[in-house]
Design a protein around this motif. Structure first.
Motif, short mmCIF file in Angstrom:
data_model
loop_
_atom_site.label_atom_id
_atom_site.label_comp_id
_atom_site.label_asym_id
_atom_site.label_seq_id
_atom_site.Cartn_x
_atom_site.Cartn_y
_atom_site.Cartn_z
N VAL A 106 -126.96 -73.78 -31.99
CA VAL A 106 -127.77 -72.55 -32.13
C VAL A 106 -126.92 -71.34 -31.77
O VAL A 106 -126.88 -70.35 -32.51
CB VAL A 106 -129.01 -72.61 -31.21
CG1 VAL A 106 -129.68 -71.24 -31.15
CG2 VAL A 106 -129.99 -73.66 -31.71
N LEU A 109 -124.40 -70.56 -34.44
CA LEU A 109 -125.02 -69.97 -35.62
C LEU A 109 -125.40 -68.52 -35.36
O LEU A 109 -125.26 -67.66 -36.22
CB LEU A 109 -126.27 -70.77 -36.01
CG LEU A 109 -126.02 -72.12 -36.67
CD1 LEU A 109 -127.26 -73.00 -36.63
CD2 LEU A 109 -125.55 -71.93 -38.10
N ARG A 110 -125.89 -68.27 -34.15
CA ARG A 110 -126.31 -66.90 -33.83
C ARG A 110 -125.11 -65.98 -33.66
O ARG A 110 -125.18 -64.80 -33.99
CB ARG A 110 -127.15 -66.90 -32.56
CG ARG A 110 -128.48 -67.57 -32.79
CD ARG A 110 -129.48 -67.10 -31.77
NE ARG A 110 -130.80 -67.59 -32.12
CZ ARG A 110 -131.83 -67.56 -31.28
NH1 ARG A 110 -131.67 -67.09 -30.06
NH2 ARG A 110 -133.00 -68.01 -31.67
N GLN A 113 -124.17 -64.35 -36.70
CA GLN A 113 -125.08 -63.31 -37.15
C GLN A 113 -125.27 -62.21 -36.12
O GLN A 113 -126.10 -61.33 -36.29
CB GLN A 113 -126.45 -63.91 -37.47
CG GLN A 113 -126.59 -64.31 -38.92
CD GLN A 113 -126.97 -65.76 -39.04
OE1 GLN A 113 -128.05 -66.14 -38.62
NE2 GLN A 113 -126.07 -66.56 -39.56
N GLU A 135 -132.72 -71.54 -37.52
CA GLU A 135 -131.42 -70.90 -37.82
C GLU A 135 -130.82 -71.48 -39.10
O GLU A 135 -130.27 -70.76 -39.92
CB GLU A 135 -130.44 -71.09 -36.66
CG GLU A 135 -130.82 -70.37 -35.38
CD GLU A 135 -130.77 -68.85 -35.54
OE1 GLU A 135 -130.02 -68.36 -36.40
OE2 GLU A 135 -131.52 -68.18 -34.81
#
Length: 416
Positions: A106, A109-110, A113, A135
């Motif tokens: 997580v 992935l964050r 972004q 996500e």
DNA sequence: AATCCACAGGAACGGCGGGCTC
DNA sequence: GAGCCCGCCGTTCCTGTGGATT
């Protein structure tokens, strides 16, 4: 004269000897790369893609091969405008459960972004998985999820069950996850729970250890770039290759050895790197690894080690576990520390055996005395004492052991 | 071949510390 | 602050092991 002066440089560019260096071509792994390429091909063809698992000891090229393949895949996928493809990479080095891996995913992935990271504890597992699916959904398309050193999760393998089935279970709809698992442990697959084993459709690629010739071929181009001309003695690279091949077959080990040899030569203000530097580098690296291992033990681990050091100082080794335990309890009493059960001490001993600190001998005298283990230090007593001396709690005891060791050394000498 | 010693090490469980959500 | 959740370190209970002995 100042404390720092410019040293004579043996390095032209140390980068090719760095762990993070990515060579532009990968040597000695043609067969494996071919297999890898076929396994990834369906992504370009927009076909369902199997999960891929790479097995091999550390330093056999698994990670570097994966970086290589994925960057090619990225480039080549750009040629086709109907491919929606992305990658996430997580090193599971310090992640001991599926839960932690999910959180790391997580956060990775964050990160891409610019979103907020989530904390590594506190959430329920289901909650973390839900966030992860969110996500992934947001990303869409084919997502290659690289789980490097995945064997660290041990038996906690929920994530390998959940991710491949996320789609059929309706948790995600617009994503096709492809797992690339990288494992140092050949038995990892065998130890997975049955439900994972059954559902984890996968292709397996084995990366065998390198032999000395292969290591030489890997080292040579790097050495050419890393050092100034004429600095390397002819036998240095072959010797690094031979040492590493003998020990682990690991390219990483061979490269570290070469770099360390270079650094030793440089700090000795030598204008060449010799075989002798390689031998010294080998000793140095081994020593460092052991010190690190010992430093990371808990107080209990140190107490067990201390008990063994005591027997070692009396030359009463190998020592069977029940005698060792007795001494260990005395040491704990003396330190005013709690002692743990025999069972737990066996675990500590087994840990230290893994670290290469001690040697275990299996004994079996049948009816007379049954089956038991005997232990002795696998490293110089002095090294252990040095670490214990620097640990406040053990300082006094280490001094006592030191002096008994000195006495025994005297009488030991007179015996010969 | 069956037995038996004396542990090795697997399995299950528990308490504690620390961090989450509401 | 209550009510969760997890990892870590430890315990207890127990089955497994393999060669000398019967």
């Amino acid at each position: 004269m100042g404390m720092f002066q410019r040293e004579r440089q043996v390095f032209a560019n140390a980068e090719p000897l760095d762990d993070s260096y990515e060579p532009e071509d990968i040597r000695e792994r043609d067969k494996e790369l071919k297999k890898y390429q076929r396994a990834l091909q369906p992504i370009i063809d927009n076909r369902p893609t199997s999960n891929i698992f790479l097995y091999g000891k550390t330093g056999t090229g698994k990670t570097v091969a994966t970086k290589f393949m994925l960057s090619h895949l990225e480039n080549d996928a750009a040629e086709y405008d109907d491919i929606d493809f992305s990658t996430v990479w997580v090193r599971c080095e310090n992640l001991t459960s599926s839960y932690q891996v999910a959180i790391a995913l997580v956060n990775e992935l964050r990160e891409n972004q610019g979103g907020d990271r989530i904390s590594t504890t506190g959430y329920s597992q289901q909650r973390v998985f839900d966030i992860l699916y969110e996500e992934l959904n947001a990303l869409g398309g084919t997502v290659v999820i690289v789980l490097d050193e995945i064997d660290n999760i041990g038996h906690s393998d929920d994530i390998l069950y959940g991710l491949p089935r996320a789609r059929s279970n309706g948790y995600v709809d617009d994503v096709r996850p492809v797992i690339v698992g990288i494992s140092n442990d050949f038995q990892f697959r065998d130890n997975l729970s049955p439900k994972v084993k059954d559902t984890l459709a996968e292709k397996e690629i084995l990366f065998p250890p390198y032999d000395a010739n292969q290591l030489r071929s890997i080292l040579e181009p790097r050495a050419d770039k890393a050092f100034h001309d004429g600095v390397l003695n002819r036998d240095v690279v072959p010797l690094c290759a031979a040492f590493a091949a003998q020990d682990s077959g690991s390219a990483r080990q061979a490269i570290r050895l070469l770099r360390e040899a270079g650094e030793l030569a440089q700090s000795a203000d030598s204008n060449t790197i010799t075989e002798e530097h390689v031998r010294d580098a080998q000793d140095e690296l081994e020593k460092n690894q052991l010190y690190e291992g010992m430093q990371e033990l808990t107080t209990q681990g140190h107490a067990v080690l201390c008990a063994l050091a005591y027997y070692q100082s009396l030359n009463k080794v190998p020592v069977r576990s029940r005698d060792l335990y007795e001494q260990y309890v005395k040491i704990c009493d003396r330190l005013d520390a709690d002692s743990v059960s025999e069972r737990r001490v066996r675990d500590h001993l087994s840990d230290m055996n893994m670290l290469g600190l001690i040697t275990v001998y299996e004994q079996n005298e049948g009816l007379a005395a049954g089956r038991y283990h005997e232990y002795e230090l696998d490293i110089p007593l002095q090294a252990v004492l040095e670490v214990l001396l620097s640990t406040t709690r053990f300082e006094e005891l280490a001094n006592i052991i030191q002096s008994t060791a000195d006495n025994h050394h005297q009488s030991g000498i007179s015996r010969y």
